[in-house]
Design an enzyme around this catalytic site. Sequence first.
Site, PDB file in Angstrom:
ATOM      1  CB  SER A 447      -0.955  -0.041   1.195  1.00 25.53           C
ATOM      2  OG  SER A 447      -1.914   0.988   1.121  1.00 25.53           O
ATOM      3  CG  ASP A 499      -6.323  -3.362  -3.832  1.00 30.50           C
ATOM      4  OD1 ASP A 499      -6.957  -2.455  -3.266  1.00 30.50           O
ATOM      5  OD2 ASP A 499      -5.150  -3.646  -3.558  1.00 30.50           O
TER       6      ASP A 499
END
Length: 675
Positions: A447, A499
């Site tokens: 991330s 995602d």
Amino acid sequence: MPGMVVFGRRWRIASDDLVFPGAFELFVRSLWWIGTLILYTKHKGRFDCQGGAVLHNYLVVLLVLLAVIILTLCAIVYISAQGTIMNPGPRRSMPALVYLRALLYIPELIWASLGAVWVSDNSTGCESADVGAVIGAVVSSWIILLSMAVGVLIVFDPLGSQRLTALMVDHSGLRDMESSESSQLFYTARTMATRVWESRLRLLCCCLPQDDNHRAAFSSIAQLVSSFFMDTDLVPSDIAAGLALLHQEQDKMEQCRDPDEVLPHSPSSPIREDLEIELEKAAHCMQFAAAAYGWPMYIYSNPLTGLCKLSGDCCRNRQVEYDLVGGDNLGCHFTSILQSTGLQYRDFIHISFHNQIYEIPFFVALDHKREAILVAVRGTLSLKDVLTDLSAECENLSVEGVSGTCYAHKGMSQAANYIYKKLVNDGILSQAFNIAPEYKLVITGHSLGAGTASLLAVLLRSTHPTLECYSFSPPGGLMSKALADYSKQFVISVVLGKDLVPRLSIPNMEDLKRRILKMVSNCSESKYKILMHGCWYEVFGGTPGDFPTEMENRQEEELNQPLLGEESLLVQRSSTYRSLSCNDSPTHPTHLPLYLPGRIMYITEEGPTRRHCFSQVRYRAEWSSEAAFRNVLISPRMIADHMPDVVLRALHNLTRDRPFALCPSSMSNSHLNVI
């Protein structure tokens, strides 16, 4: 549609948003009225206790008042359910009903106060059931009144003042204004919006120090958010309805597409072999990327045993060991990293959990299994990390040997420079290579950590030409095209399923906003039906809704007008509305495009998207292209697929459980491009 205008200002609620709150209050009021009627009927003619006459009058007036409120609520629910998001004409009487309902709060407040006085002063000698019923009525009145006050605060819009609208809309309309006056009003509106968002950020982050870095971050984030929402006139429920419609439309497109055409390759194919090797490396590095989160992620991933495994070592005095690794205030973090990676404490060169805006935690360790000096950067885990994520404007990045314009996400670029200085200037990498000079450098993160790791790898590439970087679920808006092409030599990005984060960039969000506007503008169903079907579809699945459209009955140029047909400065200058009548994104983007780093390894689930809770999940992996991530995919999995434990589990499924599916074709990704 635009927010409803009542009491001289615009609110963050539309005239078709009162179906559900009105129905809920109607249900509560009806039960209350029935209970009061039963109490009155039961004691009719027998109010002989002290203050009985007061009780009789109180119940009679309460019954009448509740009956009027119930009738008003019925009208509100019925009127609010009429029309569509695009067609508010049948709801034109809604402001008058809102005024009437607000007016009824005054006698209700007075009667709740009188009921409290009667209970406290005139209830002596009355049956406890009667007193309890009145107390319940009084308490219910105050709860509803307080709920109304909270609701007003929620739907209050600081930018809803009609002062600017009165200046902007004249008898002859906005088009007769001088351009200088129009520009000045637009600048004033935008400045006010930026100040409002900056105040919200300061309030949300009131616990953080208000230094120069934080003030600069608040200002840049406020400008970004305010400019994103300035040119639309939708309320939050419109956005929710648009997301529900868009999700179902995307699912219909996915169900209708042709089966994938996979080019045949032998098991010894270089493409397949390359994918298998990179999968094995990625699964190994993901353990370190997840470990960088420390004890919160370890306990989250091991809810039954994690706390027990950590509790024995968290409070031990490891001062000598901490001195060896150069850590600061590690607490349980070091123990969780040891548990997650299987390394020994002497394998760590440096561990830092220092966390400020643009300064994120990381650790450096010797990975003897892969003969690598591994740098793992932590992802988002604090409010300061969120501010780093949201600092999404572009910043120039000077990189030797790259032809083309080099720029990147500001927050992650700053974080990469911070870690670069620590590694190089503080001699951390030199210390590591003195211990293991034959090892290669590997950088990883998830991330926020993935984006920072990728940019850190770009900065270190010139001095460490053999370095590798494994970036898990990186943000889509990370680096310029020139940097993205350059990073393909040494960066592998791993993306799982739908995602959201790898599809998250300012151009993608602008495209999503345009698509939502188009969906809600064209649908001819009432909003409450859209939301009810959308909630059912998200929870229980089923067939995507086939909502009728108003497009056939409308002129194409009408799409350029605001939803209520009102002329406002914001909409006239809005590129979002001007682009509604075309299927492509606006031809003149207002933000520089940013891309995912490196080569992209895309992992998806095989089989149906909705399966039994206990059914085994199987995955497939393929090389993908950046073009497959230019649209945000709406799905219940869009957040779950980003979680590091889910990514790690998918990689383990692909590398440990056999057989697994490898799709070697990197060019057969057209099915990923959705509307």
